[in-house]
Design an enzyme around this catalytic site. Structure first.
Site, PDB file in Angstrom:
ATOM      1  N   GLY A 288       0.916  -1.371   0.034  1.00 42.71           N
ATOM      2  CA  GLY A 288      -0.067   0.048  -0.266  1.00 42.71           C
ATOM      3  C   GLY A 288       0.561   0.859  -0.076  1.00 42.71           C
ATOM      4  O   GLY A 288       0.925   2.074  -0.837  1.00 42.71           O
ATOM      5  N   CYS A 357      -5.381  24.451  17.078  1.00 43.38           N
ATOM      6  CA  CYS A 357      -5.121  24.676  18.843  1.00 43.38           C
ATOM      7  C   CYS A 357      -4.915  23.670  19.138  1.00 43.38           C
ATOM      8  O   CYS A 357      -5.164  23.460  20.481  1.00 43.38           O
ATOM      9  CB  CYS A 357      -6.481  25.279  18.873  1.00 43.38           C
ATOM     10  SG  CYS A 357      -5.949  26.398  20.781  1.00 43.38           S
ATOM     11  N   GLU A 358      -3.364  23.353  19.536  1.00 46.53           N
ATOM     12  CA  GLU A 358      -2.614  22.228  19.679  1.00 46.53           C
ATOM     13  C   GLU A 358      -1.357  22.908  20.024  1.00 46.53           C
ATOM     14  O   GLU A 358      -0.942  22.615  18.698  1.00 46.53           O
ATOM     15  CB  GLU A 358      -2.995  20.579  18.452  1.00 46.53           C
ATOM     16  CG  GLU A 358      -4.880  20.170  19.126  1.00 46.53           C
ATOM     17  CD  GLU A 358      -4.270  19.367  20.383  1.00 46.53           C
ATOM     18  OE1 GLU A 358      -3.592  18.746  21.354  1.00 46.53           O
ATOM     19  OE2 GLU A 358      -5.775  19.697  20.252  1.00 46.53           O
TER      20      GLU A 358
END
Length: 427
Positions: A288, A357-358
């Site tokens: 993959g 917002c992290e």
């Protein structure tokens, strides 16, 4: 990275000027090279399918699955493995031949199994006894007999991140070779009326640069094949050896050609089957990331540039965690270039920050770059796998568009989400 070049000051990918692509489609922007995907598929055909008899190759759709990707994979002669109802629905809508679809998952829902049975998915990889009974009852209700493989946990530890290591004994995936569970499962599969057991599947982990885990797992599985033939009379017709072949992300990565893995797998199967006097089953691989990972890049536009004297320079971009959660999840690292300043000397050290917002929304620490300006375009390489497929709407941020490039041409294959798209299911 293949398919890249520098013309003037700008970075080109798949024959296209990435600065112009950013202007035309906006950013963040996923860019996928059809040429690179086709080159990888050609390698699968030449070094595996055409080289060894009775083999199949199935693209692991969880890496990147769109309608257009389904069409390309069908054209290239590979199957697709899916892991959810949404992925099944995608291959159905793409008109993909369902007999070439393999359905995975450790806790398939009743609705997903219904969808798979109704649409004649070619193989279902059964993870546990609960699922075996559920599948049999659904198939019986629809008057069908579904072909299955049992997913086996071979007890092999792979040298990779713990979140993408799947072959060890303590795993949420598969039937462990401890106790008598697999014997019971095989006996039950033989006894029930609406499934046909074809063989076994294993997957030892992802982003691997060494073939030793595959070799160990193959030896374990061939011994299982022999044991089950002697103990319950089951003859294995198919052995799915999964994928996990590593790609290049950053300096220090040592990716190998496909045949480094497949030759080892095939020679080990041949030797072990000969040792036990077994017929060689059909062998399946499921690449993959290896097919699509290096086929993709992501473009960002620089916004804020925040200098903390004596500490760090934060460079803010218009994407981040929602379009690339891998940095936060796996501490994933990428090669990054400034698309419109390829001729400039890299004499500055910066940290690339996402817009969420992290505090953990950091895409790259301590990157050497030229002098940067708001509006510059950044290119993150090798983002074809597990970026679009893992993207979210965290902070109500719309997911990016996806474009396909081929021999210097570009086309839109996934529209950019709008704010209206974010609310379409809300009441």
């Amino acid at each position: 990275m293949k398919g890249t070049e520098i013309i003037g000051n700008n970075f080109y990918f798949g024959g296209c000027d990435t600065v112009k692509l950013a202007k035309k489609y906006g950013t963040p922007l996923y860019v996928i090279s059809e040429d690179y995907i086709c080159e990888r598929c050609k390698e699968v055909r030449e070094d595996f399918l055409n080289k060894y008899e009775n083999t199949r190759a199935v693209y692991a759709g969880k890496a990147f699955l769109t309608l257009e990707m389904c069409r390309i994979i069908e054209r290239e002669g590979l199957g697709i493995d899916v892991v959810s109802g949404g992925e099944i629905y995608t291959v159905i809508k793409a008109g993909f031949p369902m007999e070439k679809v393999i359905f995975h998952g450790n806790n398939k829902t009743i609705d997903e199994i219904e969808l798979a049975v109704k649409n004649n998915v070619g193989r279902i990889v059964v993870d546990n006894l609960y699922e075996l009974d559920l599948l049999n009852s659904v198939a019986q209700a629809h008057g069908k007999k579904m072909k299955i493989l049992f997913r086996i946990t071979p007890g092999v530890d792979s040298h990779t991140h713990k979140y993408i290591s799947t072959g060890q004994v303590d795993s949420k995936f598969g039937i462990p070779l401890k106790g008598n569970i697999i014997n019971e499962a095989i006996k039950r599969a033989i006894d029930v009326s609406n499934v046909e057991l074809m063989g076994f599947h294993f997957h030892v982990g992802s982003q691997l640069f060494d073939n030793s885990s595959h070799i160990k797992a193959v030896k374990t599985l061939v011994k299982l094949m022999n044991d089950m033939k002697e103990e319950v009379g089951f003859i294995t017709k198919e052995l799915n050896t999964g994928g996990g072949f590593g790609i290049y992300y950053v300096k220090g990565d040592t990716p190998k050609p496909l045949n480094y893995f497949t030759d080892a797998i095939m020679h080990t199967i041949q030797d072990e089957c000969s040792k036990y006097g077994l017929s060689i089953p059909q062998v399946i691989i499921e690449p993959g990331r290896w097919i699509v990972g290096e086929a993709g890049i992501t473009l960002y536009t620089i916004g804020s540039i925040k200098k903390i004297p004596g500490v760090r320079v934060y460079v803010g971009v218009d994407g981040g965690f929602p379009d690339n959660p891998r940095s936060a999840l796996y501490d994933a690292k990428y090669e990054v270039v400034v698309a419109n300043k390829m001729d400039k000397e890299k004499n500055n050290l910066v940290t690339i920050a996402g817009k969420c917002c992290e505090s953990g929304d950091i895409l790259r620490y301590d990157l050497k770059v030229p002098s940067l300006d708001t509006g510059d375009i950044l290119v993150f390489k090798s983002t074809g796998a597990y970026h679009y497929s893992m993207a979210s709407n965290y902070n109500k941020i719309p997911r990016p568009a996806v474009i396909m490039v081929k021999k210097g041409t570009d086309r839109l294959i996934v529209k950019r989400e709008t704010y209206e798209d974010l609310l379409r299911n809300e009441l």
